[in-house]
Design an enzyme around this catalytic site. Structure first.
Site, PDB file in Angstrom:
ATOM      1  N   GLU A  69       0.827  -1.244  -0.175  1.00  0.00           N
ATOM      2  CA  GLU A  69       0.134  -0.120  -0.089  1.00  0.00           C
ATOM      3  C   GLU A  69       0.859   1.243   0.016  1.00  0.00           C
ATOM      4  OE1 GLU A  69      -1.381   3.282   0.749  1.00  0.00           O
ATOM      5  OE2 GLU A  69      -1.460   2.643   2.558  1.00  0.00           O
ATOM      6  N   CYS A 123      -2.791   8.311   4.313  1.00  0.00           N
ATOM      7  CA  CYS A 123      -2.757   7.745   2.695  1.00  0.00           C
ATOM      8  C   CYS A 123      -4.270   7.992   2.189  1.00  0.00           C
ATOM      9  CB  CYS A 123      -2.498   6.449   2.459  1.00  0.00           C
ATOM     10  SG  CYS A 123      -3.401   5.063   3.301  1.00  0.00           S
TER      11      CYS A 123
END
Length: 478
Positions: free
Chosen positions: A251, A285
């Site tokens: 990720e 994020c």
């Protein structure tokens, strides 16, 4: 200061002495919280060897034992909620209220892991679909991959560790966590709790150290069969280059858009996007970084958004009244300020914020951001958001997809046809309708497209990544 034993978390049962230490400092005032061992490459080699032993133990753990350990771990974390929250807040950027929510999510992650351990299943397969195979029967099942190497970031120092460890234990794997050097204490505390819960010590290790030293050993070692990484794109590329032939789950961040159409519930959209932009000082994020607003409501949205942003209270992380704390380090605040100044020099308009005080950076709203600026193109990982007027949903989608990232997006509209049209066309791993990109639950598949990563997290989906498929076929007597 917290006291961290030199043997806590890595190579349990072995005497490992580390001359060098990592200082863990509170970014709010640079005060020293604790020191932890800076493990060397040799120490990581020993941890991997120990992890190989742990993988054999983990594979033999019956499901009921994995379930019991995970439930017990969740209960212990929940019972020490305030202790964990204070630790998260002190070593990182989160306010105490944000940190409590992270603890609650980590508890949920561990509990979901326990539940999913019961549901690792296979299927029967009709071998007689192929002529000549009428006397064959069987199917497939999933088995553990072995030793998982996990590298975690500073912004969620407990829950993102739980998202690596919980699925690994649930699926019968061993796991070594290399936590961010800024925030190793929460991972070490979770290690301590899981030992107390009855997890065999070689199954889970935490190895603090410098990324270029211990991280390289962890990702390149042939006995580590999978690397699960959460962090930046550049580091992800290096890991992929060094890892060799093994599973990778990554990720790698994003530059998340929100699209607000003319029929949206304006107050709700503003509140959601403000929270999404500035949660954890924007070091997330999933943070809202670009907001595309239809022309008909742009002026109203901008006024409301700036007004709400100015209400954000910045200050002491441990105060119940604080909405936003500092960035993780003064250097990060300086970088964010530099990006803002560059955008302003290129013609952007500052609506509010744009001020730095040590590691603190005020919530910042910009308009007229030039195409190609860092703030329009890269992941800012700070409390800065850009607002853009658009003529239509089609223009919004085109501009949202212009990014090299594609993690999640938020869409605000009351029109289902419009919503489904945007869902189909947005190049992202998740679309949140009438929520910002920052919405997530720990059971859902989580990950992105393009440079936002490889594979999916979320407990059930991480278990899929951490297991392999094995086919079994019996040739029966006639």
């Amino acid at each position: 200061m917290w006291t961290i034993h030199d043997k806590m978390g890595f190579s349990p049962g072995h005497s490992v002495k580390c001359k060098n230490r990592i200082e863990v400092r509170d970014p709010q005032d640079d005060s020293l919280i604790a020191t932890v061992p800076a493990v060397t490459a040799e120490g990581m080699e020993k941890a991997v060897k120990r992890g190989g032993e742990g993988a054999k133990i983990a594979a033999e753990m019956p499901v009921h034992q994995r379930v019991s350990v995970l439930h017990r771990s969740a209960d212990l974390v929940a019972s020490r909620r305030e202790e964990f929250a204070t630790l998260i807040s002190r070593e990182g950027s989160k306010t105490i209220r944000e940190a409590r929510k992270e603890v609650d999510r980590a508890v949920e992650t561990l509990r979901i892991s326990a539940e999913e351990a019961r549901r690792i299943q296979g299927e029967t397969l009709s071998f007689d679909q192929m002529p000549g195979s009428e006397n064959r029967a069987g199917g497939w099942y999933r088995f553990p991959i072995g030793l998982v190497g996990a590298i975690t970031p500073f912004n969620d120092p407990l829950n993102l560790v739980a998202h690596k460890v919980g699925p690994a234990v649930a699926s019968g794997n061993a796991v070594i966590v290399k936590p961010a050097s800024f925030t190793p204490l929460s991972a070490l505390k979770l290690w301590e709790v899981m030992q107390e819960a009855g997890l065999p010590s070689p199954v889970f290790s935490v190895v603090p150290g410098r990324g270029g030293e211990v991280g390289d050993v962890l990702v390149s070692h042939p006995d580590v069969r999978m690397v699960s990484f959460t962090g930046g794109v550049d580091a992800g590329r290096e890991i992929a280059r060094k890892a060799g032939i093994k599973k990778l789950s990554m990720e790698l961040g994003s530059n998340c858009p929100a699209i607000v159409l003319g029929d949206a519930d304006l107050p709700a959209a503003v509140e959601s996007c403000v929270s999404g932009a500035f949660w954890a000082a924007g070091q997330n994020c999933l943070k809202v970084q670009r907001v595309y607003i239809e022309d008909s409501i742009y002026a109203d949205f901008l006024e409301r958004f700036v007004s709400r942003t100015r209400q954000y209270r910045i200050g002491d992380k441990l105060s119940e009244e604080t909405d936003m704390g500092p960035l993780i380090h003064r250097r990060e605040a300086e970088r964010v300020d530099r990006w803002v100044r560059e955008a302003l020099d290129q013609g952007a308009t500052l609506c509010c914020g744009g001020e730095r005080d040590g590691a603190y950076y005020s919530p910042t709203v910009l308009t007229d951001l030039p195409e190609g600026s860092c703030l329009e193109r890269e992941e800012v990982f700070g409390p800065v958001v850009g607002l853009y007027p658009v003529r239509s949903a089609e223009e919004a989608v085109k501009r949202a997809n212009r990014s090299d990232f594609g993690l999640q997006a938020g869409v605000f509209t009351k029109n289902l046809d419009q919503a489904f049209g945007l869902i189909r066309r947005l190049e992202v791993g998740g679309v949140m309708v009438n929520d910002s990109s920052d919405y997530r639950i720990d059971a859902m598949p989580f990950g992105g497209v393009k440079q936002s990563g490889l594979g999916r997290e979320g407990v059930r989906f991480a278990i899929g990544e951490m297991t392999e498929t094995k086919v079994v076929c019996f040739r029966l007597g006639s």
